[in-house]
Design an enzyme around this catalytic site. Structure first.
Site, PDB file in Angstrom:
ATOM      1  N   TYR A 131       0.869  -1.174   0.000  1.00 18.27           N
ATOM      2  CA  TYR A 131       0.000   0.000   0.000  1.00 18.27           C
ATOM      3  C   TYR A 131       0.910   1.229   0.000  1.00 18.27           C
ATOM      4  CZ  TYR A 131      -4.146  -2.779   1.261  1.00 18.27           C
ATOM      5  OH  TYR A 131      -5.187  -3.671   1.269  1.00 18.27           O
TER       6      TYR A 131
ATOM      7  N   LYS B 297     -12.524  -5.008   2.540  1.00 18.31           N
ATOM      8  CA  LYS B 297     -13.535  -5.567   3.437  1.00 18.31           C
ATOM      9  C   LYS B 297     -14.847  -5.988   2.761  1.00 18.31           C
ATOM     10  CE  LYS B 297     -11.444  -5.530   7.337  1.00 18.31           C
ATOM     11  NZ  LYS B 297     -10.524  -6.618   7.008  1.00 18.31           N
TER      12      LYS B 297
ATOM     13  N   TYR C  14      -7.309  -5.793   9.811  1.00 21.69           N
ATOM     14  CA  TYR C  14      -7.057  -6.200   8.428  1.00 21.69           C
ATOM     15  C   TYR C  14      -7.300  -7.704   8.239  1.00 21.69           C
ATOM     16  CZ  TYR C  14      -4.989  -6.028   3.778  1.00 21.69           C
ATOM     17  OH  TYR C  14      -4.800  -6.096   2.427  1.00 21.69           O
TER      18      TYR C  14
HETATM   19  P1  FAD Z   1     -22.126  -8.435  -5.836  1.00 20.04           P
HETATM   20  O1  FAD Z   1     -20.807  -9.091  -5.975  1.00 20.04           O
HETATM   21  O2  FAD Z   1     -22.321  -7.097  -6.450  1.00 20.04           O
HETATM   22  O3  FAD Z   1     -23.213  -9.449  -6.388  1.00 20.04           O
HETATM   23  C1  FAD Z   1     -24.544  -9.054  -6.652  1.00 20.04           C
HETATM   24  C2  FAD Z   1     -25.104  -9.911  -7.759  1.00 20.04           C
HETATM   25  O4  FAD Z   1     -26.445  -9.557  -7.986  1.00 20.04           O
HETATM   26  C3  FAD Z   1     -24.357  -9.695  -9.071  1.00 20.04           C
HETATM   27  O5  FAD Z   1     -23.995 -10.928  -9.624  1.00 20.04           O
HETATM   28  C4  FAD Z   1     -25.356  -8.927  -9.922  1.00 20.04           C
HETATM   29  O6  FAD Z   1     -25.203  -9.185 -11.295  1.00 20.04           O
HETATM   30  C5  FAD Z   1     -26.665  -9.437  -9.372  1.00 20.04           C
HETATM   31  N1  FAD Z   1     -27.803  -8.540  -9.603  1.00 20.04           N
HETATM   32  C6  FAD Z   1     -27.815  -7.187  -9.629  1.00 20.04           C
HETATM   33  N2  FAD Z   1     -29.060  -6.732  -9.893  1.00 20.04           N
HETATM   34  C7  FAD Z   1     -29.852  -7.823 -10.013  1.00 20.04           C
HETATM   35  C8  FAD Z   1     -31.210  -8.006 -10.288  1.00 20.04           C
HETATM   36  N3  FAD Z   1     -32.013  -6.960 -10.507  1.00 20.04           N
HETATM   37  N4  FAD Z   1     -31.701  -9.250 -10.353  1.00 20.04           N
HETATM   38  C9  FAD Z   1     -30.893 -10.332 -10.147  1.00 20.04           C
HETATM   39  N5  FAD Z   1     -29.575 -10.212  -9.887  1.00 20.04           N
HETATM   40  C10 FAD Z   1     -29.061  -8.978  -9.817  1.00 20.04           C
HETATM   41  N6  FAD Z   1     -13.855  -6.698  -1.181  1.00 20.04           N
HETATM   42  C11 FAD Z   1     -13.017  -7.401  -0.388  1.00 20.04           C
HETATM   43  O7  FAD Z   1     -13.473  -8.027   0.575  1.00 20.04           O
HETATM   44  N7  FAD Z   1     -11.659  -7.458  -0.614  1.00 20.04           N
HETATM   45  C12 FAD Z   1     -11.102  -6.785  -1.636  1.00 20.04           C
HETATM   46  O8  FAD Z   1      -9.900  -6.906  -1.857  1.00 20.04           O
HETATM   47  C13 FAD Z   1     -11.972  -5.983  -2.471  1.00 20.04           C
HETATM   48  N8  FAD Z   1     -11.468  -5.293  -3.524  1.00 20.04           N
HETATM   49  C14 FAD Z   1     -12.328  -4.689  -4.387  1.00 20.04           C
HETATM   50  C15 FAD Z   1     -11.786  -4.073  -5.479  1.00 20.04           C
HETATM   51  C16 FAD Z   1     -12.620  -3.466  -6.400  1.00 20.04           C
HETATM   52  C17 FAD Z   1     -12.005  -2.778  -7.573  1.00 20.04           C
HETATM   53  C18 FAD Z   1     -14.037  -3.515  -6.221  1.00 20.04           C
HETATM   54  C19 FAD Z   1     -14.973  -2.896  -7.218  1.00 20.04           C
HETATM   55  C20 FAD Z   1     -14.586  -4.126  -5.118  1.00 20.04           C
HETATM   56  C21 FAD Z   1     -13.754  -4.708  -4.199  1.00 20.04           C
HETATM   57  N9  FAD Z   1     -14.246  -5.358  -3.076  1.00 20.04           N
HETATM   58  C22 FAD Z   1     -13.391  -5.991  -2.228  1.00 20.04           C
HETATM   59  C23 FAD Z   1     -15.691  -5.374  -2.813  1.00 20.04           C
HETATM   60  C24 FAD Z   1     -16.369  -6.676  -3.251  1.00 20.04           C
HETATM   61  O9  FAD Z   1     -16.104  -6.931  -4.610  1.00 20.04           O
HETATM   62  C25 FAD Z   1     -17.880  -6.587  -3.007  1.00 20.04           C
HETATM   63  O10 FAD Z   1     -18.112  -6.125  -1.700  1.00 20.04           O
HETATM   64  C26 FAD Z   1     -18.581  -7.944  -3.214  1.00 20.04           C
HETATM   65  O11 FAD Z   1     -18.685  -8.239  -4.570  1.00 20.04           O
HETATM   66  C27 FAD Z   1     -19.981  -7.954  -2.586  1.00 20.04           C
HETATM   67  O12 FAD Z   1     -20.653  -9.152  -2.897  1.00 20.04           O
HETATM   68  P2  FAD Z   1     -22.217  -9.204  -3.064  1.00 20.04           P
HETATM   69  O13 FAD Z   1     -22.549 -10.629  -3.371  1.00 20.04           O
HETATM   70  O14 FAD Z   1     -22.859  -8.539  -1.924  1.00 20.04           O
HETATM   71  O15 FAD Z   1     -22.526  -8.266  -4.308  1.00 20.04           O
HETATM   72  C1  DHB Z   2      -7.011  -5.926  -3.605  1.00 19.80           C
HETATM   73  C2  DHB Z   2      -8.056  -5.047  -3.507  1.00 19.80           C
HETATM   74  C3  DHB Z   2      -8.134  -4.223  -2.417  1.00 19.80           C
HETATM   75  O1  DHB Z   2      -9.165  -3.360  -2.295  1.00 19.80           O
HETATM   76  C4  DHB Z   2      -7.188  -4.266  -1.408  1.00 19.80           C
HETATM   77  O2  DHB Z   2      -7.296  -3.443  -0.349  1.00 19.80           O
HETATM   78  C5  DHB Z   2      -6.156  -5.164  -1.505  1.00 19.80           C
HETATM   79  C6  DHB Z   2      -6.060  -5.993  -2.620  1.00 19.80           C
HETATM   80  C7  DHB Z   2      -6.930  -6.814  -4.784  1.00 19.80           C
HETATM   81  O3  DHB Z   2      -7.770  -6.681  -5.686  1.00 19.80           O
HETATM   82  O4  DHB Z   2      -6.029  -7.658  -4.842  1.00 19.80           O
END
Ligand code: FAD
Ligand code: DHB
Length: 415
Positions: free
Chosen positions: A207, A303, A391
């Site tokens: 980081y 998270k 973390y």
């Molecule tokens: P989502 O993964 O958003 O799943 C929701 C699902 O519902 C999707 O498949 C979507 O297509 C579907 N959906 C939407 N609308 C509808 C509808 N109307 N009808 C039916 N289905 C629908 N988290 C971490 O813990 N560690 C990390 O390192 C981290 N890094 C990240 C980096 C990036 C760049 C991003 C963008 C996010 C990151 N996150 C991280 C966050 C993590 O990706 C999300 O918190 C996680 O995907 C949440 O899961 P979920 O199942 O709640 O939602």
């Molecule tokens: C990654 C994403 C994050 O948000 C983070 O804090 C650390 C790693 C990853 O995509 O690998």
């Protein structure tokens, strides 16, 4: 009138992201029937590049439900990470600061792929490409989830709806505005993320705090590097040709000890806005929100996916208690139990974000204070211990056993 295919299930799960799929499997292991309805295609859901860091507890949970073959083979266990401040790298020894805990780098798309495979093996229903998904009658004892699939109308009658459809889904908007309180903060920057065909040049994440802004080094495999860069909000990706991305990455990440990321072909790039968001309560009638549908954290603390996993563990415990004993108490507690963890993760993610990013409009005082914060963080064992404890993930409040799982190496603080 069009013919409607009617289904009857116990729990209708909207969304096949980590929250929906994990909940489906937890319910399956407890003999509770569910239908999962996802509006995207299977490949789209699997290929979407997002999170990468799994807390110790999330790894334990995947292990407890038996969806851990890929994780064991390809997950990269990290016992520390680096914080690089103005060119000086400092290691945070997660394991020695937390009594042996670690995080595991394993792509969210791998987690989702493994969970889809596990779902298909159970032969319980999972619909991809569902159109016009609508959630109705959540105030009644028999809510209905309607959708179109392959040109046919479907109606899923159920006891409960699990709203696992992410931040832009239809479940949270199905709750009347007056019944929800929204807490929100939008940050004045975004993350430009790339995947590159380059061998990771460090075994652990870095980081970086730099005068030009935050940067993050991560990885997905021994041949793929994952990198992020703080950029202005709504930054058009077209403004960043590959050469410009590498120049900025290297400028920010090159450390005085000579460390820098390896450069390679960029195979994916995207810009993610940064937001803190909580909708409370996480239950309305017989609709339960879980994961990003209820809360968003800025990604700095890694998270989001982990919170989604914690929510559905609490929800599975509540549904098990209801179906086994008719106990509605755990369903009533669902929102409060989840929100205690959610707010701690919100605070941590806000703090990581505020500490490591440059804020437009900050003055010289703000800058010196931020540098002093980081100096303290990287030199005080007490400060590093607090960072490490959060973390790797705070202990779950509910035990695996209470959710019908074998108790594997889980930590205390359970009721
Ligand atoms: P989502 O993964 O958003 O799943 C929701 C699902 O519902 C999707 O498949 C979507 O297509 C579907 N959906 C939407 N609308 C509808 C509808 N109307 N009808 C039916 N289905 C629908 N988290 C971490 O813990 N560690 C990390 O390192 C981290 N890094 C990240 C980096 C990036 C760049 C991003 C963008 C996010 C990151 N996150 C991280 C966050 C993590 O990706 C999300 O918190 C996680 O995907 C949440 O899961 P979920 O199942 O709640 O939602
Ligand atoms: C990654 C994403 C994050 O948000 C983070 O804090 C650390 C790693 C990853 O995509 O690998």
């Amino acid at each position: 009138m069009a013919v409607v295919t009617t289904h009857r299930t116990q729990v209708a799960i909207v969304g096949a992201g980590p929250a929906g799929l994990l909940l489906g499997h937890l319910l399956h292991l407890n003999g509770i029937d569910s239908v999962i309805v996802e509006n995207r295609a299977r490949d789209y859901v699997i290929d979407r590049v997002r999170a990468g860091v799994l807390e110790q507890g999330t790894v334990d949970l995947l292990n407890a439900i038996g969806v851990d073959a890929g994780l064991r083979r390809r997950g990269l266990r990290h016992e520390g990470f680096y914080v690089s401040v103005l060119g000086s790298r400092h290691r945070i020894d997660l394991s020695s600061l937390t009594g042996g805990k670690a995080i595991t780098v394993y792509g969210q798309n791998e987690v989702v792929r493994d969970l889809i495979d596990a779902r298909i093996e159970t032969a319980r229903p999972l619909y991809f490409n569902a159109e016009q998904v609508a959630v109705t009658a959540v105030d009644s004892p028999s809510p209905v989830v309607r959708f179109r699939h392959d040109g046919a109308e479907h109606a899923v009658h159920c006891d409960f709806v699990a709203g696992c459809d992410g931040f832009h889904g239809v479940c949270r908007p199905a709750i009347p505005d007056a019944a929800l309180t929204i807490y929100e903060r939008v940050y004045p920057f975004a993350w430009l993320g790339i995947l590159a065909e380059a061998e990771p040049s460090s075994d652990e994440l870095v980081y970086t705090y730099h005068e030009r802004g935050f940067a993050l080094f991560s990885m997905r495999s021994p041949t793929v590097t994952r990198l992020y860069l703080q950029v202005p909000p709504d930054e058009p990706i077209e403004r960043w040709p590959d050469e410009a991305i590498w120049a900025e990455m290297l400028e920010r990440m090159r450390a005085r000890d000579g460390w820098q990321p390896n450069v390679g072909r960029i195979i994916q790039k995207s810009v993610t806005p940064m937001r803190s968001f909580v909708a409370t309560p996480m239950r309305h009638g017989n609709l339960f929100l879980a994961g990003d549908a209820a809360h968003i954290v800025p990604p700095t603390g890694a998270k989001g996916l982990n919170l989604a996993a914690a929510d559905v563990l609490v929800l599975a415990r509540a549904m098990k208690a209801y179906y086994e004993r008719g106990d509605t108490g755990k369903l009533s507690e669902y929102s409060d139990v989840c929100l205690r963890r959610v707010w701690k993760a919100q605070r941590f993610s806000w703090w990581m974000t505020s500490t490591l990013h440059r804020f437009p409009g900050e003055n010289a005082f703000d800058y010196q204070r931020q540098v002093a914060d980081l100096d303290y963080l990287t030199s005080s064992r007490a400060a590093m211990t607090s960072l490490a404890e959060q973390y790797v993930g705070l202990p779950f409040e509910v035990s695996f056993e209470s959710a019908g799982l074998p108790a594997v190496e889980q930590e205390a603080a359970t009721h």
